[in-house]
Design a protein around this motif. Sequence first.
Motif, mmCIF file in Angstrom:
data_model
loop_
_atom_site.group_PDB
_atom_site.id
_atom_site.type_symbol
_atom_site.label_atom_id
_atom_site.label_comp_id
_atom_site.label_asym_id
_atom_site.label_seq_id
_atom_site.Cartn_x
_atom_site.Cartn_y
_atom_site.Cartn_z
ATOM 1 N N LYS A 53 4.158 2.232 -33.407
ATOM 2 C CA LYS A 53 3.184 2.279 -32.308
ATOM 3 C C LYS A 53 1.799 1.856 -32.794
ATOM 4 O O LYS A 53 1.139 1.027 -32.176
ATOM 5 C CB LYS A 53 3.121 3.699 -31.720
ATOM 6 N N SER A 54 1.392 2.433 -33.921
ATOM 7 C CA SER A 54 0.073 2.054 -34.453
ATOM 8 C C SER A 54 0.056 0.589 -34.857
ATOM 9 O O SER A 54 -0.973 -0.078 -34.759
ATOM 10 C CB SER A 54 -0.277 2.929 -35.656
ATOM 11 N N THR A 55 1.205 0.099 -35.280
ATOM 12 C CA THR A 55 1.297 -1.311 -35.655
ATOM 13 C C THR A 55 1.005 -2.199 -34.451
ATOM 14 O O THR A 55 0.302 -3.209 -34.566
ATOM 15 C CB THR A 55 2.701 -1.608 -36.212
ATOM 16 N N LEU A 172 -6.237 3.445 -27.640
ATOM 17 C CA LEU A 172 -6.264 4.864 -27.998
ATOM 18 C C LEU A 172 -4.987 5.205 -28.749
ATOM 19 O O LEU A 172 -3.890 5.103 -28.200
ATOM 20 C CB LEU A 172 -6.367 5.723 -26.732
ATOM 21 N N ASP A 173 -5.132 5.573 -30.010
ATOM 22 C CA ASP A 173 -3.962 5.879 -30.829
ATOM 23 C C ASP A 173 -3.838 7.386 -31.014
ATOM 24 O O ASP A 173 -4.503 7.955 -31.875
ATOM 25 C CB ASP A 173 -4.068 5.154 -32.179
ATOM 26 N N GLU A 174 -3.032 7.995 -30.203
ATOM 27 C CA GLU A 174 -2.829 9.453 -30.210
ATOM 28 C C GLU A 174 -4.139 10.220 -30.300
ATOM 29 O O GLU A 174 -4.289 11.114 -31.125
ATOM 30 C CB GLU A 174 -1.915 9.846 -31.376
ATOM 31 N N PRO A 175 -5.097 9.888 -29.436
ATOM 32 C CA PRO A 175 -6.425 10.497 -29.611
ATOM 33 C C PRO A 175 -6.436 11.987 -29.276
ATOM 34 O O PRO A 175 -7.336 12.694 -29.693
ATOM 35 C CB PRO A 175 -7.298 9.722 -28.623
HETATM 36 MG MG LIG Z 1 0.647 6.114 -35.587
#
Ligand SMILES: [Mg+2]
Lengths: 269, 261
Positions: A53-55, A172-175
């Motif tokens: 996901k972050s990728t 927004l990455d798991e904010p």
């Molecule tokens: Mg991640």
Amino acid sequence: MHPETFVQAFVDIHDVTHVYAGAEDGAPAVEHMTLKVREGEFAAIVGPSGCGKSTVMKLATGLQFPAKGTVIVGGEEVTKPVKLAGMAFQNPVMLPWRTTLDNLLLPLEIVEPHRSRLRRHKAEYVARAEHLLAEVGLAGQGSKFPWQLSGGMQQRASLCRSLIHGPKLLMLDEPFGALDAFTREELWCIIRDLHAEQGFTVILVTHDLREAVFLADRVFCMSARPGRIIAEREVDLPRPRDLEVMYTAAFTDIVHELRGHIADARQAA
Amino acid sequence: MTHAKRRRRAILAAAPWVFTLGFFLIWELLVRATGTSTFVLPAPSLIAEALWQFRGPLSLHSFHTAWMTFAGFALAVVFGLLLGMALGASRLVHAGSYPLLVGFNAIPKVAVVPILVIWFGVGWLPPVLTAFLISFFPIVVNVATGLATIEPETEDVLRALGASKRDIIVKVGIPRAMPYFFGSLKVAITLAFVGSVIAEYNASNFGVGNLMARASADFNVPLLFAALIALAVLGVIMYAATAIVEKRMTGWAQRSQMASA
Ligand SMILES: [Mg+2]
Ligand SMILES: Nc1ncnc2c1ncn2[C@@H]1O[C@H](COP(=O)(O)OP(=O)(O)O)[C@@H](O)[C@H]1O
């Protein structure tokens, strides 16, 4: 064919395979990934931990470049970091030697045209920052240092920082991942209102299905590593949505359906 | 505050004085009781006498030693900052020069003094250079570490905004390296002090080190001890000065201690 494929996508990730340079096994983090998000849309990406996901975030912002496939953002192929994005992570990453206000102004010291205007128009930008702080419930807290704020307050400030330069794309990455349930709900409402008011495009990565369904217009489910999109679900709940919507049957049905996809993905892994 | 609490606090405040006085008192008594020769271990009273008798040369030489230390230390700060930044900012420089640096740091710097004497003769240069050589390493390592350990997410936030490498170093790297840098100063000043005194002892006509070399040749043991006391005072002053500078410059990094204090 879906009707939306005719509309130009704002974020268009097409058949992307990405291998990190540092990956020991040389296995791709994402494979044959295709994803389209329209301008102004609120998209959410859910999937098991480590699925890439972050990728996807890094690919869409030009922090990583794909080995195969194309990434197009705002009509241009991404070959360097895109400048129209704002980012916020689970870790608020505020600079501890700067006051909250100065932390907010940081993107303006980088992004043109603000960069060259900042010194002469300081007051105008400070006013903008204070306005944003007030919107997330941090009025008057700008002079405090980040470490004098609670985790939830830091996360609000981090949200402000990602918006200060008026980005067209918010990543927004798991904010909300590290926050308690009440603070999380408050921040959901804040980001919902900011999106409604300013109309930017949002890509939210989360592992909370209820969060995804509450906030997003479209939810993408990813498979376990190497990540691919295995399901795409439009959330047709009417807006503006109230927190109460989470207790309706329509809402629960969508969450349930998505849960099924994730369970399948984990089984396959 | 209760009476008992106040008393406990008063006792705690008095403790350092009592212990220090007690230390010297026991020393004095032991020396007298065992009749130890002045050439082995002079009594504190004798050392105090020597301190008073030689107060002129002692303060003069201490001042000189402080100067040598400070000059070497200043060189180390400038050089250490520059090299540390180069090391922290560029992986190439880091990879290339690290083995050299480690190898160099492994040399006991006392061993360099004879070479310095051959190059520069006896005088003020060997103490300054020894102080410099012995003290720059911790500064380099600390500055480089501060720069090289930027959180990847901070870097992502900035890079996604189109920040250049230089932007990231200026906005994040350098401020972030400052606590590491100021923290290393305490270590560096102590090392510089060691370096200047050793070089003075071996290769100078001036300074506390040289005073000790001469006192040792004359078997003036009380003066030797008096010089030690002078060095201790000097060392504490220099350490305290850098500690104060550190505290003032990097208050934000010490918040955890401040909170628990
Ligand atoms: Mg991640
Ligand atoms: N910088 C990197 N170098 C090598 N592998 C990485 C790097 N970043 C992430 N990965 C790997 O890629 C996969 C996907 O990571 P990530 O996108 O962070 O997952 P998620 O955000 O979904 O938890 C993981 O298996 C992870 O180990």
